[in-house]
Motif scaffolding. Structure first.
Motif, PDB file in Angstrom:
ATOM      1  N   ALA A 216       1.559  -9.490   8.418  1.00  0.00           N
ATOM      2  CA  ALA A 216       1.398  -8.691   6.639  1.00  0.00           C
ATOM      3  C   ALA A 216       0.989 -10.028   5.993  1.00  0.00           C
ATOM      4  O   ALA A 216       0.545  -9.715   4.546  1.00  0.00           O
ATOM      5  N   GLN A 217       0.753 -10.897   5.989  1.00  0.00           N
ATOM      6  CA  GLN A 217       0.893 -12.304   5.737  1.00  0.00           C
ATOM      7  C   GLN A 217      -1.080 -12.239   5.406  1.00  0.00           C
ATOM      8  O   GLN A 217      -1.379 -13.172   4.558  1.00  0.00           O
ATOM      9  N   THR A 218      -1.352 -11.392   6.192  1.00  0.00           N
ATOM     10  CA  THR A 218      -2.635 -11.694   6.142  1.00  0.00           C
ATOM     11  C   THR A 218      -3.577  -9.824   6.012  1.00  0.00           C
ATOM     12  O   THR A 218      -4.623  -9.994   5.137  1.00  0.00           O
ATOM     13  N   TYR A 219      -3.184  -9.323   6.739  1.00  0.00           N
ATOM     14  CA  TYR A 219      -3.283  -7.485   5.691  1.00  0.00           C
ATOM     15  C   TYR A 219      -2.452  -6.637   5.366  1.00  0.00           C
ATOM     16  O   TYR A 219      -0.970  -6.800   5.378  1.00  0.00           O
ATOM     17  N   LEU A 220      -3.312  -5.882   4.612  1.00  0.00           N
ATOM     18  CA  LEU A 220      -2.048  -4.482   3.901  1.00  0.00           C
ATOM     19  C   LEU A 220      -1.996  -3.452   5.856  1.00  0.00           C
ATOM     20  O   LEU A 220      -2.252  -2.897   6.458  1.00  0.00           O
ATOM     21  N   LEU A 221      -0.550  -3.288   5.362  1.00  0.00           N
ATOM     22  CA  LEU A 221      -0.811  -2.377   6.770  1.00  0.00           C
ATOM     23  C   LEU A 221      -0.010  -0.844   6.256  1.00  0.00           C
ATOM     24  O   LEU A 221       0.919  -0.542   5.074  1.00  0.00           O
TER      25      LEU A 221
ATOM     26  N   GLY B  20      14.805  -1.646   9.856  1.00  0.00           N
ATOM     27  CA  GLY B  20      14.223  -2.641   8.911  1.00  0.00           C
ATOM     28  C   GLY B  20      12.475  -2.619   8.559  1.00  0.00           C
ATOM     29  O   GLY B  20      11.704  -3.237   8.445  1.00  0.00           O
ATOM     30  N   LEU B  21      12.046  -1.133   9.341  1.00  0.00           N
ATOM     31  CA  LEU B  21      10.419  -1.607   9.616  1.00  0.00           C
ATOM     32  C   LEU B  21      10.027  -1.434   7.935  1.00  0.00           C
ATOM     33  O   LEU B  21       8.589  -0.811   7.623  1.00  0.00           O
ATOM     34  N   ASP B  22      10.834  -0.218   7.390  1.00  0.00           N
ATOM     35  CA  ASP B  22      10.945   0.341   5.401  1.00  0.00           C
ATOM     36  C   ASP B  22       9.902  -0.689   4.660  1.00  0.00           C
ATOM     37  O   ASP B  22       9.530  -0.292   3.838  1.00  0.00           O
ATOM     38  N   GLN B  23      10.600  -2.080   5.095  1.00  0.00           N
ATOM     39  CA  GLN B  23       9.918  -3.090   4.376  1.00  0.00           C
ATOM     40  C   GLN B  23       7.874  -3.471   4.471  1.00  0.00           C
ATOM     41  O   GLN B  23       7.727  -4.496   3.448  1.00  0.00           O
ATOM     42  N   PHE B  24       7.506  -3.334   5.289  1.00  0.00           N
ATOM     43  CA  PHE B  24       6.001  -3.058   5.998  1.00  0.00           C
ATOM     44  C   PHE B  24       5.530  -1.964   5.456  1.00  0.00           C
ATOM     45  O   PHE B  24       4.115  -3.001   5.607  1.00  0.00           O
ATOM     46  N   PHE B  25       6.105  -1.144   5.235  1.00  0.00           N
ATOM     47  CA  PHE B  25       5.060  -0.152   4.979  1.00  0.00           C
ATOM     48  C   PHE B  25       4.901   0.522   3.913  1.00  0.00           C
ATOM     49  O   PHE B  25       5.838   1.689   3.562  1.00  0.00           O
ATOM     50  N   PRO B  26       4.208   0.002   2.902  1.00  0.00           N
ATOM     51  CA  PRO B  26       4.031   0.882   1.480  1.00  0.00           C
ATOM     52  C   PRO B  26       3.753   1.942   1.441  1.00  0.00           C
ATOM     53  O   PRO B  26       4.161   3.461   0.633  1.00  0.00           O
TER      54      PRO B  26
END
Length: 215
Positions: free
Chosen positions: A100-105, A124-130
């Protein structure tokens, strides 16, 4: 033929959920064990494994569940699986934190919206996928690329620069139909051909190094 992974500058990573990020098979099998007897069907473990598919309607068909009972079976299965928590594959959160520091997920899955939202929050996956596209959001399921195209549109991204990561041939077919590269995750029920012309990894922790090699 797959789209070459090294043909573009990668900016967007789109993931499948079950079997890719989420180790959900045991929980889903337990829900099937609760559901099938309610429709008069007894399925041995060996028979179930031989006919298992991420496309649950294929599984219904192969075990002899009449099509006019599929909607009721879906309801019973969802009620059963709601009481069973799934776990992530090892190192998934740390791997996504790094990516997530480099790519849009983004996430594209065939799962129902209610079940997927619950799993994302629990793990806790919800924090990574808008952006999350579920089976309830599309008219045409995988391998039709509708869900993948919806995710890219919601992210404001064209197909260029995107990669889809999944664990089944259906995932590969969807990515290819959408014209974007695919990375396969080898798993218990994957059936990728031995001569497949796309990169494959045995675990998600191998993904950052694979992507780095293509830049």
């Amino acid at each position: 033929m797959s789209i070459p992974l090294n043909s573009q500058l990668i900016s967007t990573l789109l993931f499948d959920l079950d079997g890719t990020l989420l180790d959900s098979f045991a929980a889903h099998y337990k829900a099937y064990q609760i559901m099938f007897p309610q429709f008069g069907i007894e399925v041995s473990e060996a028979h179930f494994f031989a006919n298992y598919s991420p496309d649950w309607y294929h599984t219904y068909r192969m075990v002899g569940l009449p099509e006019d009972q599929w909607q009721d079976a879906d309801r019973v299965w969802l009620e059963a699986v709601a009481d069973i928590n799934c776990e992530l594959f090892p190192n998934t959160l740390s791997m996504l934190t790094k990516l997530a520091q480099t790519y849009l997920l983004g996430l594209i899955t065939s799962g129902s919206k209610s079940r997927v939202q619950r799993e994302l929050k629990y793990t806790g996956l919800d924090q990574f996928f808008p952006v999350v596209v579920t089976g309830d959001d599309v008219d045409r399921p995988k391998p039709d690329p509708q869900g993948l195209q919806m995710a890219l549109s919601a992210m404001g991204k064209p197909g260029e620069g995107a990669v889809y990561i999944g664990d089944t041939v259906v995932d590969y077919e969807m990515a290819t139909m959408a014209g974007i590269p695919f990375v396969g995750v080898n798993g218990r029920f994957q059936s990728f051909p031995l001569d497949a012309d796309f990169p494959r990894i045995d675990c998600l922790s191998e993904l950052p190094a694979l992507l780095k090699k293509t830049q």
